[in-house]
Design an enzyme around this catalytic site. Structure first.
Site: not given
Lengths: 272, 181, 418
Positions: B145-146
Site C-alpha cells: 500500500c505505502h
C-alpha cells in the site's frame, strides 16, 4: 379544578385500557386456569436470581430437559451470570462436544466446548426434532419464560401439573393430560419425577423442588440482564425524584410573579 | 438567556442567592442526567459480549516446513505463523536494535525454545493493509500500500509504518499446537 | 415581540446570527421571543412531550439498527443478541419498544386536549390536519416496527393488516402481493418494512416542523379558547413554558421509567417471544393496545371491504372535524353540552379499545357495533347539530381578566379557570 380532575380520570382510564389489552389474551392461552403462584426471589422491584437455585436448575436442564429442548441463546460464558467461576464454566463447557470446522481438508470436526460456544442443540433442526417427538416440536427454552402468559408461574404449574385425566377427556397416543396446558392435552410426557437428579448441595430433589429450580434457571436465561435493569432502574428513580422536586421548585419560583399578576410583555412592544 | 426574565425577577422579593442556587442545582442535575443518558448510546458501539468471547484461536503448526508460513484468521484479522529458516533467524538476531524505529530484540518477539516460530498479526501498522511475505528489502515482509519494509522478525525497517508488526498473546500448548489469544 | 428584534449579546454569536439567523429562529419559536398565552395548563405539556418521544424513538432506533438484521433467519436472533450481548442493548430496546406506547399515550392525550379545548377551529385548521397526518404516519411506523422482531405476533399482525388491502375491489390481491413482494409475508416484506420504518420517522420530523410552523402563526390556543387580546394576556415562552415543559418531562420520564425498568414486557404480547412460524397462527391475534379501538371498528362490520373502509374513515374523519363542528366557541368550558359529549366520546373510545382486545364473540360484537356507531355519530351528527342548538356560557373579555380577576385591574371575571 374540576376539569383537571376529570382529565386525570380520563388518563387513568386510558391506562387501564392499555392493561386490559393483555388480560384477555392471557385468558385465551391459559384457558382461565388459575396458575400456582410461587414466590420467586426474582420478583418485585429489588428481586434477584437465587444463584443456588439457578445452578440446581441448570443441572435439571442439563440432565433432563436438554435431551429434547434446545436453548440456542445460552452460551457457556453466561454461566458466570448464575455464580459459576470462570474455571467451573470452562470445565462445564469442556464436557460438551462442539461441531466446528471446516478444517483444512474441508471436513467438520468435533472438539470440546469453550466459553464462547453455545449449548449444542439435541436435534440438528426442527424437522429432526419433530420426527423424534411424535410430530410435536419441543420449543427452544431460551426465552420460554417471556414467551408464555403467566411466565415463571405458568412454567412451574405446567411442570407440576400432570394429573390423571378426567373421564371425559380422550387422549390420543402420545398425548398426556396436564391441568395447565391450553386444552389440557400436552405432547410432553411428565418430565420430572422425585430424585431424578442428585443435587450436590444436598437439597432433596422432589418434583416441586426441581420444577422450581429449573424455572429459576429459565427465568434467568430468558432475561440475564434483569438484575442490572432493576438496579439501574432504582438509581434512575431516585435521581428523577430529586430532579423533579428541583424542577417543580424552579418552575414555581419562575412563575411566582406571573401568578401575582406580572405582565412581562406589557410595555415591551414600545421598545421593540 | 435573554434579558426578558430579568425585569420580572427584579420584582421578586426573595434573596438572589437562594434563587440562583436553585437554578444552578436544577441545571447541574439536568446536565448530569443528560450525560448519564448519553453513555448507553455510546457504549453500545463497543464490542459486544459475544464478540469479546471469541478471543482465541487454536492452530496446528505441525505441517509448516521451515521457510513456509500460513495465514490464520483471528478476531477477523489475518495472523502470520512462519517457520523461519536458520538464515532468517540469524539475520534477525544480528540486527543492532539501537538503530531501529521500534527497538525490539528477536527474543522479545518469539517464545524461548521456539525461536524459529514467528507469530504476528498480519496487519501493517501504518494504515492496516496486509503485507506480502518474503518480500521487501530486508527479506521479511513488504506492504504494497505505502511501501513499508519489515525484516525477518517483522520489525519495521523502512517506510511510513511507525511500529513493528504486532505479536499477539499466544502460547505453545504443545510443540506443534499454538493457542492465539 | 417580533423575532427581528433579537440580538445575541456575544459578538461572535451576533456575527454568526447576522449570516445565518438560526439563533433568532430558536429565540422566536421556542425561546423568549415567542409569546404564549399566560393561562396554559398542564395539558399543553403534551405537545413538547410528543416531540421528546419522537426524538427518543429516533435516537434509540438508530443505534438499534446498528445491531439489527432485517432477515427472516436473522431478525429474531439479532434482537436476542441486542438483549443479551450488546452493551446496554436491553435498555435501548426496552426504551424503544415501550417508547412507542409512550408516544401514543402522549399523542392521544394531546389529541383529546385539542378536542376538549377546540384547538382545531379557525384559524388552526391546517395545524390540526397536519396533526392527523402525523398520527397516520405514526400508525404506519409503529405497525412496521412491530413486525421487525419477527416473532409470532409480528408475522401474523403483518399478515392480517396487509390483507386488509385485499378488500379493495378488482386489484386488491395484486396490491397485497405488491406490498409483500411475494406470495406471503416473507423476506422481501421484512426488508422493506425495515427500510420504511427507518424512513418514516424522518418524514414525521418534517411534518412536525410544518405543525410547529402552523402553530406559530396564530399562536397557541388556551384553556379559555378565546383569542389573545394584547400583551397583558401573554408571557414569553422562555423561561415560563420551558420551565413548565421541563417539569412535565421529568414527571413523564418517571412514568416511562416505570415501564422500562420494572414492567418492560407488560405492554407487549408474550407470543412475540416465539419466533415467527408461517405454519402456525396464534390462538388469538391482537394488535398493540394503541390500535385496539381501530381494530374494534374494523371488526364491527361483517363485510370485509366495509370494515376496512370504516376503519380508515375513523381517522380520515378527523380531517373534516374543523368543519363538522359548527360551534364558534372553542373551549368546552363554555359549552356544557359539548363537555358531556366529549366525555362520552372518551368513554366510547375506551370501550372500543376493550372490544378490540376480545375475540369477536357474543355480546362483544353488539357492543363493538354500538360503540362504532356512536363514534361516527359523535362527529357526523352530534357536533354539527350541537353547534346550532346548544346553550353556551358567556365568554370572559380577556385571558388576563379571567385569570387574574381583580389583579388585572379590571372588573372581576365571571369564572377563573384554574
Amino acid at each position: 379544578m374540576r376539569i383537571k380532575k376529570t382529565f386525570i380520570l380520563g388518563l387513568v382510564a386510558s391506562l387501564g385500557f392499555a392493561n386490559l389489552g393483555l388480560a384477555p389474551s392471557a385468558l385465551a392461552a391459559g384457558e382461565a386456569v388459575k396458575l400456582k403462584d410461587i414466590e420467586f426471589s426474582f420478583e418485585g422491584p429489588f428481586g434477584t436470581f437465587d444463584r443456588a437455585a439457578a445452578q440446581r436448575g441448570f443441572q435439571v436442564y442439563r440432565e433432563i430437559c436438554s435431551s429434547c429442548h434446545s436453548a440456542q441463546y445460552f452460551a457457556f460464558r453466561n454461566l458466570e451470570g448464575i455464580g459459576y467461576s470462570e474455571e467451573m464454566a470452562k470445565a462445564i463447557a469442556a464436557e460438551y462436544q462442539i461441531t466446528d470446522g471446516p478444517d483444512d481438508f474441508g471436513d467438520m470436526f468435533e472438539r470440546p466446548g469453550k466459553l464462547s460456544d453455545r449449548m449444542p442443540a439435541p436435534f440438528p433442526n426442527q424437522n429432526a426434532a419433530r420426527a423424534a417427538n411424535g410430530g410435536a416440536y419441543p420449543p427452544d427454552l431460551s426465552v420460554i419464560v417471556k414467551a408464555r402468559p403467566g411466565g415463571a408461574d405458568y412454567l412451574y404449574s405446567l411442570l407440576t401439573g400432570y394429573e390423571e385425566p378426567p373421564a371425559d377427556i380422550e387422549l390420543a397416543p402420545g398425548q398426556y393430560y396436564n391441568a395447565y396446558m391450553a386444552g389440557h392435552k400436552i405432547a410432553m410426557p411428565q418430565p420430572l419425577y422425585d430424585d431424578m437428579v442428585g443435587y450436590a448441595d444436598g437439597t432433596e430433589a422432589t418434583v416441586e423442588q426441581m420444577a422450581k429450580d429449573v424455572t429459576v434457571f429459565l427465568a434467568w436465561l430468558a432475561e440475564p440482564s434483569m438484575e442490572q435493569r432493576k438496579s439501574i432502574g432504582f438509581s434512575f428513580m431516585i435521581f428523577m425524584s430529586i430532579f423533579v422536586v428541583l424542577l417543580y421548585l424552579t418552575n414555581r419560583r419562575i412563575w411566582r410573579p406571573i401568578k401575582k399578576g406580572a405582565m412581562p410583555w406589557v410595555g415591551k412592544d414600545e421598545k421593540a | 438567556m435573554s434579558s426578558n426574565p430579568s425585569t420580572v425577577e427584579q420584582s421578586d422579593e426573595n434573596g438572589t442567592t437562594r434563587r440562583d442556587f436553585l437554578y444552578i442545582a436544577t441545571t447541574a442535575m439536568g446536565a448530569v442526567g443528560a450525560a448519564y443518558a448519553v453513555w448507553p448510546f455510546i457504549h453500545q458501539m463497543n464490542p459486544s459480549k459475544d464478540t469479546l468471547a471469541l478471543a482465541s484461536a487454536e492452530v496446528d503448526i505441525s505441517a509448516i516446513a521451515p521457510g513456509q508460513s500460513i495465514k490464520v484468521m483471528w478476531r477477523g484479522k489475518p495472523v502470520f505463523v512462519r517457520n523461519r529458516t536458520e538464515k532468517e533467524v540469524a539475520e534477525a538476531k544480528a540486527v543492532d536494535i539501537s538503530n531501529l524505529r521500534d527497538p525490539q530484540t528477536d527474543a522479545e518477539r518469539t517464545k524461548p525454545g521456539h525461536e524459529q516460530w514467528l507469530v504476528m498479526v498480519g496487519v501493517c501498522t501504518h494504515l492496516g493493509c496486509i503485507p506480502l511475505g518474503e518480500a521487501g528489502e530486508f527479506g521479511g515482509w513488504f506492504c504494497p500500500c505505502h511501501g513499508s519494509h519489515y525484516d525477518t522478525a517483522g520489525r519495521i525497517r523502512k517506510g511510513p509504518a511507525p511500529l513493528n508488526l504486532e505479536v499477539p498473546d499466544y502460547q505453545f500448548i504443545s510443540d506443534d499446537r499454538i493457542l492465539i489469544g | 415581540m417580533s423575532t427581528g428584534s433579537f440580538k445575541p449579546k456575544n459578538g461572535a454569536l451576533r456575527w454568526f446570527d447576522d449570516r445565518l439567523p438560526i439563533l433568532s429562529l430558536v429565540h422566536g419559536s421556542l425561546g423568549a421571543g415567542y409569546p404564549a398565552p399566560r393561562n396554559l395548563n398542564y395539558f399543553w405539556n403534551f405537545g413538547s412531550l410528543a416531540g421528546l418521544c419522537l426524538v427518543i424513538q429516533i435516537a434509540t432506533g438508530i443505534v438499534l439498527a446498528m445491531h439489527y438484521t432485517p432477515t427472516v433467519a436473522g431478525a429474531f436472533n439479532s434482537v436476542e443478541h441486542i438483549m443479551r450481548d450488546v452493551n446496554y442493548g436491553w435498555l435501548l430496546r426496552y426504551i424503544h419498544a415501550n417508547g412507542a406506547s409512550m408516544f401514543f399515550i402522549v399523542v392521544f392525550i394531546h389529541i383529546f386536549r385539542g378536542l376538549y379545548y377546540g384547538s382545531y377551529k379557525a384559524p388552526r385548521e391546517v395545524l390540526w390536519m397536519l396533526g392527523v397526518v402525523i398520527l397516520l404516519l405514526m400508525m404506519a411506523t409503529a405497525f412496521m416496527g412491530y413486525v421487525l422482531p419477527w416473532g409470532q405476533m409480528s408475522f401474523w399482525g403483518a399478515t392480517v393488516i396487509t390483507n386488509l388491502f385485499s378488500a379493495i375491489p378488482l386489484v386488491g390481491d395484486q396490491i397485497v402481493t405488491f406490498l409483500w413482494g411475494g406470495f406471503s409475508v416473507d423476506e422481501p416484506t421484512l426488508q422493506r418494512f425495515f427500510s420504511l420504518h427507518y424512513l418514516l420517522p424522518f418524514v414525521i420530523v418534517g411534518v412536525v416542523i410544518l405543525h410547529i410552523w402552523a402553530l406559530h402563526l396564530p399562536g397557541s390556543n388556551n384553556p379559555l379558547g378565546i383569542d389573545v387580546k394584547g400583551p397583558q394576556d401573554q408571557v414569553p415562552f422562555h423561561p415560563y413554558y420551558t420551565a413548565k415543559d421541563a417539569l412535565g418531562v421529568g414527571v413523564f420520564l418517571i412514568f416511562f421509567g416505570l415501564f422500562v425498568f420494572y414492567m418492560p414486557n407488560s405492554l407487549g404480547h408474550p407470543d412475540n417471544y416465539i419466533p415467527a412460524d408461517p405454519m402456525v397462527t396464534p390462538a388469538h391475534i391482537v394488535p398493540e393496545w394503541y390500535f385496539l379501538p381501530f381494530y374494534a371498528i374494523l371488526r364491527a362490520v361483517p363485510d370485509k371491504l366495509g370494515g376496512v373502509l370504516l376503519m380508515f374513515a375513523a381517522v380520515g374523519l378527523l380531517f373534516f372535524l374543523p368543519w363538522l363542528d359548527t360551534s364558534k366557541i372553542r373551549s368546552a368550558i363554555f359549552r356544557p353540552a359539548y363537555k358531556m359529549f366529549f366525555w362520552l366520546l372518551v368513554v366510547d373510545c375506551v370501550v372500543l379499545g376493550v372490544v378490540g382486545a376480545y375475540p369477536p364473540e357474543g355480546a362483544w360484537i353488539l357492543i363493538g357495533q354500538l360503540a362504532t356507531a356512536y363514534y361516527f355519530a359523535h362527529f357526523l351528527l352530534i357536533l354539527p347539530i350541537l353547534g346550532k342548538v346548544e346553550k353556551t356560557k358567556p365568554l370572559p373579555q380577556s385571558i388576563a381578566q379571567a385569570v387574574l380577576g381583580d389583579k388585572a385591574g379590571a372588573k372581576p371575571a365571571a369564572q377563573p379557570a384554574e
